[in-house]
Design a protein around this motif. Structure first.
Motif, mmCIF file in Angstrom:
data_model
loop_
_atom_site.group_PDB
_atom_site.id
_atom_site.type_symbol
_atom_site.label_atom_id
_atom_site.label_comp_id
_atom_site.label_asym_id
_atom_site.label_seq_id
_atom_site.Cartn_x
_atom_site.Cartn_y
_atom_site.Cartn_z
ATOM 1 N N ILE A 68 13.726 -1.218 9.174
ATOM 2 C CA ILE A 68 14.398 -0.731 10.382
ATOM 3 C C ILE A 68 15.800 -1.325 10.504
ATOM 4 O O ILE A 68 16.717 -0.687 11.000
ATOM 5 C CB ILE A 68 13.558 -1.072 11.631
ATOM 6 C CG1 ILE A 68 12.281 -0.220 11.644
ATOM 7 C CG2 ILE A 68 14.340 -0.857 12.919
ATOM 8 C CD1 ILE A 68 11.247 -0.669 12.661
ATOM 9 N N THR A 69 15.989 -2.560 10.047
ATOM 10 C CA THR A 69 17.282 -3.224 10.192
ATOM 11 C C THR A 69 18.353 -2.614 9.308
ATOM 12 O O THR A 69 19.538 -2.737 9.584
ATOM 13 C CB THR A 69 17.197 -4.717 9.810
ATOM 14 O OG1 THR A 69 16.984 -4.810 8.392
ATOM 15 C CG2 THR A 69 16.047 -5.400 10.517
ATOM 16 N N LYS A 125 3.236 -9.408 4.566
ATOM 17 C CA LYS A 125 2.403 -8.209 4.625
ATOM 18 C C LYS A 125 3.225 -6.937 4.770
ATOM 19 O O LYS A 125 4.424 -6.983 5.070
ATOM 20 C CB LYS A 125 1.399 -8.340 5.757
ATOM 21 C CG LYS A 125 1.968 -8.682 7.110
ATOM 22 C CD LYS A 125 0.804 -8.952 8.068
ATOM 23 C CE LYS A 125 1.254 -8.904 9.500
ATOM 24 N NZ LYS A 125 2.106 -10.001 9.926
ATOM 25 N N ASP A 126 2.559 -5.816 4.578
ATOM 26 C CA ASP A 126 3.232 -4.515 4.609
ATOM 27 C C ASP A 126 4.037 -4.292 5.889
ATOM 28 O O ASP A 126 5.145 -3.738 5.855
ATOM 29 C CB ASP A 126 2.194 -3.390 4.467
ATOM 30 C CG ASP A 126 1.627 -3.299 3.067
ATOM 31 O OD1 ASP A 126 1.081 -4.305 2.586
ATOM 32 O OD2 ASP A 126 1.731 -2.234 2.450
ATOM 33 N N ALA A 127 3.459 -4.711 7.020
ATOM 34 C CA ALA A 127 4.138 -4.470 8.295
ATOM 35 C C ALA A 127 5.496 -5.167 8.343
ATOM 36 O O ALA A 127 6.425 -4.698 9.016
ATOM 37 C CB ALA A 127 3.260 -4.944 9.453
ATOM 38 N N ASP A 128 5.621 -6.295 7.628
ATOM 39 C CA ASP A 128 6.891 -7.009 7.601
ATOM 40 C C ASP A 128 7.963 -6.164 6.908
ATOM 41 O O ASP A 128 9.135 -6.192 7.279
ATOM 42 C CB ASP A 128 6.740 -8.346 6.867
ATOM 43 C CG ASP A 128 5.751 -9.272 7.570
ATOM 44 O OD1 ASP A 128 5.457 -9.033 8.756
ATOM 45 O OD2 ASP A 128 5.281 -10.220 6.925
ATOM 46 N N GLU A 136 8.079 -2.909 6.928
ATOM 47 C CA GLU A 136 8.489 -1.887 7.904
ATOM 48 C C GLU A 136 9.483 -2.444 8.915
ATOM 49 O O GLU A 136 10.460 -1.788 9.262
ATOM 50 C CB GLU A 136 7.259 -1.329 8.624
ATOM 51 C CG GLU A 136 6.426 -0.453 7.696
ATOM 52 C CD GLU A 136 5.092 -0.056 8.307
ATOM 53 O OE1 GLU A 136 5.048 0.134 9.535
ATOM 54 O OE2 GLU A 136 4.108 0.056 7.549
ATOM 55 N N SER A 137 9.226 -3.666 9.409
ATOM 56 C CA SER A 137 10.151 -4.280 10.361
ATOM 57 C C SER A 137 11.523 -4.466 9.731
ATOM 58 O O SER A 137 12.553 -4.219 10.366
ATOM 59 C CB SER A 137 9.628 -5.640 10.825
ATOM 60 O OG SER A 137 8.449 -5.481 11.588
ATOM 61 N N PHE A 138 11.543 -4.881 8.480
ATOM 62 C CA PHE A 138 12.824 -5.147 7.834
ATOM 63 C C PHE A 138 13.561 -3.864 7.489
ATOM 64 O O PHE A 138 14.794 -3.799 7.566
ATOM 65 C CB PHE A 138 12.644 -6.010 6.578
ATOM 66 C CG PHE A 138 13.437 -7.270 6.653
ATOM 67 C CD1 PHE A 138 14.823 -7.238 6.512
ATOM 68 C CD2 PHE A 138 12.823 -8.473 6.934
ATOM 69 C CE1 PHE A 138 15.573 -8.399 6.613
ATOM 70 C CE2 PHE A 138 13.562 -9.639 7.042
ATOM 71 C CZ PHE A 138 14.930 -9.606 6.881
ATOM 72 N N PHE A 184 0.836 -1.196 0.000
ATOM 73 C CA PHE A 184 0.000 0.000 0.000
ATOM 74 C C PHE A 184 0.870 1.245 0.000
ATOM 75 O O PHE A 184 1.924 1.284 0.625
ATOM 76 C CB PHE A 184 -0.919 0.011 1.234
ATOM 77 C CG PHE A 184 -1.957 -1.062 1.211
ATOM 78 C CD1 PHE A 184 -3.005 -1.017 0.298
ATOM 79 C CD2 PHE A 184 -1.896 -2.139 2.098
ATOM 80 C CE1 PHE A 184 -3.974 -2.019 0.272
ATOM 81 C CE2 PHE A 184 -2.855 -3.142 2.074
ATOM 82 C CZ PHE A 184 -3.899 -3.082 1.153
ATOM 83 N N MET A 185 0.405 2.259 -0.689
ATOM 84 C CA MET A 185 1.170 3.511 -0.760
ATOM 85 C C MET A 185 0.213 4.642 -1.088
ATOM 86 O O MET A 185 -0.910 4.415 -1.572
ATOM 87 C CB MET A 185 2.238 3.403 -1.852
ATOM 88 C CG MET A 185 1.651 3.144 -3.246
ATOM 89 S SD MET A 185 2.945 3.086 -4.506
ATOM 90 C CE MET A 185 2.332 4.296 -5.674
ATOM 91 N N VAL A 222 7.516 -11.159 1.203
ATOM 92 C CA VAL A 222 7.022 -11.075 2.584
ATOM 93 C C VAL A 222 5.510 -11.285 2.608
ATOM 94 O O VAL A 222 4.845 -11.261 1.574
ATOM 95 C CB VAL A 222 7.350 -9.713 3.233
ATOM 96 C CG1 VAL A 222 8.848 -9.503 3.326
ATOM 97 C CG2 VAL A 222 6.682 -8.581 2.462
ATOM 98 N N VAL A 242 19.605 -3.646 6.822
ATOM 99 C CA VAL A 242 20.542 -4.644 6.310
ATOM 100 C C VAL A 242 20.162 -5.069 4.888
ATOM 101 O O VAL A 242 20.997 -5.549 4.128
ATOM 102 C CB VAL A 242 20.602 -5.872 7.235
ATOM 103 C CG1 VAL A 242 19.384 -6.787 7.041
ATOM 104 C CG2 VAL A 242 21.879 -6.674 7.026
ATOM 105 N N PHE A 243 18.898 -4.856 4.554
ATOM 106 C CA PHE A 243 18.402 -5.336 3.268
ATOM 107 C C PHE A 243 18.300 -4.189 2.278
ATOM 108 O O PHE A 243 17.593 -3.219 2.512
ATOM 109 C CB PHE A 243 17.038 -6.003 3.464
ATOM 110 C CG PHE A 243 16.451 -6.538 2.193
ATOM 111 C CD1 PHE A 243 16.969 -7.665 1.579
ATOM 112 C CD2 PHE A 243 15.363 -5.913 1.596
ATOM 113 C CE1 PHE A 243 16.429 -8.160 0.396
ATOM 114 C CE2 PHE A 243 14.813 -6.395 0.418
ATOM 115 C CZ PHE A 243 15.349 -7.529 -0.182
#
Lengths: 198, 198, 198, 198
Positions: free
Chosen positions: C96-97, C87-90, C92-94, C60-61, C85, C99-100
């Motif tokens: 933050i890291t 869902k969208d929330a995943d 967001e979690s990634f 979503f955007m 992934v 790393v990707f």
């Protein structure tokens, strides 16, 4: 099964302890000082020898000059007021409140029991207690659970043939406990709280 | 900040909802059918227009022919018995019990409040209520928490100048609630349970 | 059923919300300022109009000049690396890291699904994605649950007919997560942790 | 302080046991059969005499013909592969997985420790172990906590002066554990999971 497993099995019989924590107890003992283990063994060995039941109320107490516990021996306590509790720990909780100045009788176990077993034990204990001092009020202080309620009704029934006229039987008040909000209280508690409003 | 964030911020103001769950609400709305979103928007829009407060007890109710709610309008309810509760949900909890046949007054908020604010609101509400029908007993049904107790004392004080002689003020009974065991009950609850034994 | 109940029923469909909390949402809205309710209604109304899905990754955007999201449009991101992934929330979690540095594809739903449904949706999404930019590595980042594992195997099977030789498929590493102690880790996690030691 | 209190104080030193549960243990012992108490006392008394540490890996084991435990004595185990764990329970957890066919070394304690203490103990244990059989890979299997990480770095540093060229040191893989969902995983776990994808 080796020494570690054997001891763990015994610790599993402690109240609230599962296999994992039982095992942790054994490892903790292994890492502990020898003096701690020695003291633990001595204390457990002495426990049954050093502890007896009060002949009047049935609670556990240290062996001593008297066959009665400190509460039953306390002349400042009202012998006419008797509270029937499930277990020793309940007495400790009630003593903290300082609101109760009577004496106790420890039931020791809850239903499910046959009516006969309970009656026999309770009747004997109550007969001893009633012979020792006149009782004018008996307060049932059992858990507010299905088993507790069932036991309370068995106790009431046993009491009916033992008490003399003029002895009242009461149950601890039911209602809102500390921290309660009405929105989350169950219907029975609200019903009781309304009935016991004051 | 985009549409998703903006809406999430609004959901964060819902009771008990943090940023993460607020975000999940938005995504759930995005994945939902358009008809669901449309209905939600309509229902929220209509809410304030369609809902009003009962002029007598203050609880929320659907707009209708009467300015009073179904309970206040129910002639089978005892108007002489008045229970003061914190919020609408408390009425719902109590109605389930079927033990209370009186009427309610919704306080709407708890201390910390200035004594003045509370008194003014409450006094106005109570004056209206007392003018509508004679009240012989008022039951305070507030949470058993520090704020609840503080509010109860402010309410009692406000009531003292408004009620006529012969009107009693009671508080919901305190004691053991369903499921309680004595060993884990707090001292104040045990004290109350003993005092309210019966 | 009145306005309060009708709206509560809609809130019950929010993720993780039961009847009681749904009702509290309604009361909170009733007590809220009219301006808050108005803003909420506007934001929800605008949501679907203002939000669309990225044509490449499906997240979503906000509607805008581009049909692709900020990540898919970011030329600094590695288009050859694709993470699938749930869902969208995943995402967001990634993010933050940090790393990707690749791009994502949002699956949107987990098994249980018929193999056909999943394949069709996924195949279409993947075809679009693969047509847009060459992908050399696909990372499956689905939940480590029965449904997640099942979906992952369906995705792998669908991918097998779509990817060209030289494209690798990887799964996120399994092992001890932050805070883990070996004593409490499950056997599968320990097996994975040992296999992925480094 | 009487017998009950004295024993309760000792039970309070059991891992995870507070004053209340310690007291319940005592009452449970009082209500238990005398034969149970006798067996408990005997088992605890025998524990230290009957249990020793394996001279190679340091885990607790029953006294017997061998100075080495069943794992260290097992010729089917790969002596070249050594896993360093914190405590005996970790070995039990790993043995359930059946994935590890090497041998163990029990560290026994975590940081905070002075570097000297740890090094001395560990170096002695490691020297004994390395003298007994060639080790080609050492796996650090310590908790993924601050203390665990700190200890792991002390161990690595101690190892650096002891191992011969060709011996590798690995750490258990970090990543998603069973049941993990990306949305709720912490950033470090996601970083590790991505790095260890395969």
């Amino acid at each position: 099964m080796d020494e570690i497993e054997s001891l763990a099995r015994l610790f599993e019989k402690f109240p609230g302890i599962g296999p994992r924590q039982a095992k942790r107890f054994v490892y903790a003992l292994l890492r502990a000082d020898a003096s701690y283990r020695t003291e633990l063994v001595e204390r457990i060995s002495k426990l049954a020898r050093g502890v007896t039941r009060c002949t009047l109320c049935g609670r556990f107490m240290a062996h001593g000059a008297s066959s009665k516990c400190s509460i039953c021996n306390d002349t400042a306590r009202n012998q006419k007021l008797l509270m029937i509790v499930l277990k020793d720990a309940d007495i400790e909780s009630f003593e903290i409140t300082a609101v109760f100045q009577g004496t106790y009788l420890v039931l020791g176990t809850l239903a499910p029991l046959t009516e006969d077993t309970l009656s026999t034990n309770l009747k004997n204990a109550l007969k001893r207690r009633l012979a020792a001092a006149t009782v004018s009020e008996i307060v049932l202080a059992l858990p507010v659970t299905t088993d507790g309620e069932h036991t309370a009704s068995l106790v009431r029934s046993a009491l009916s043939t033992l008490i003399t006229e003029g002895t009242t039987i009461a149950t601890l008040g039911r209602g809102l406990s500390t921290g309660s909000e009405l929105e989350y209280a169950d219907p029975q508690t609200l019903r009781n709280a309304f009935t016991l409003r004051k």
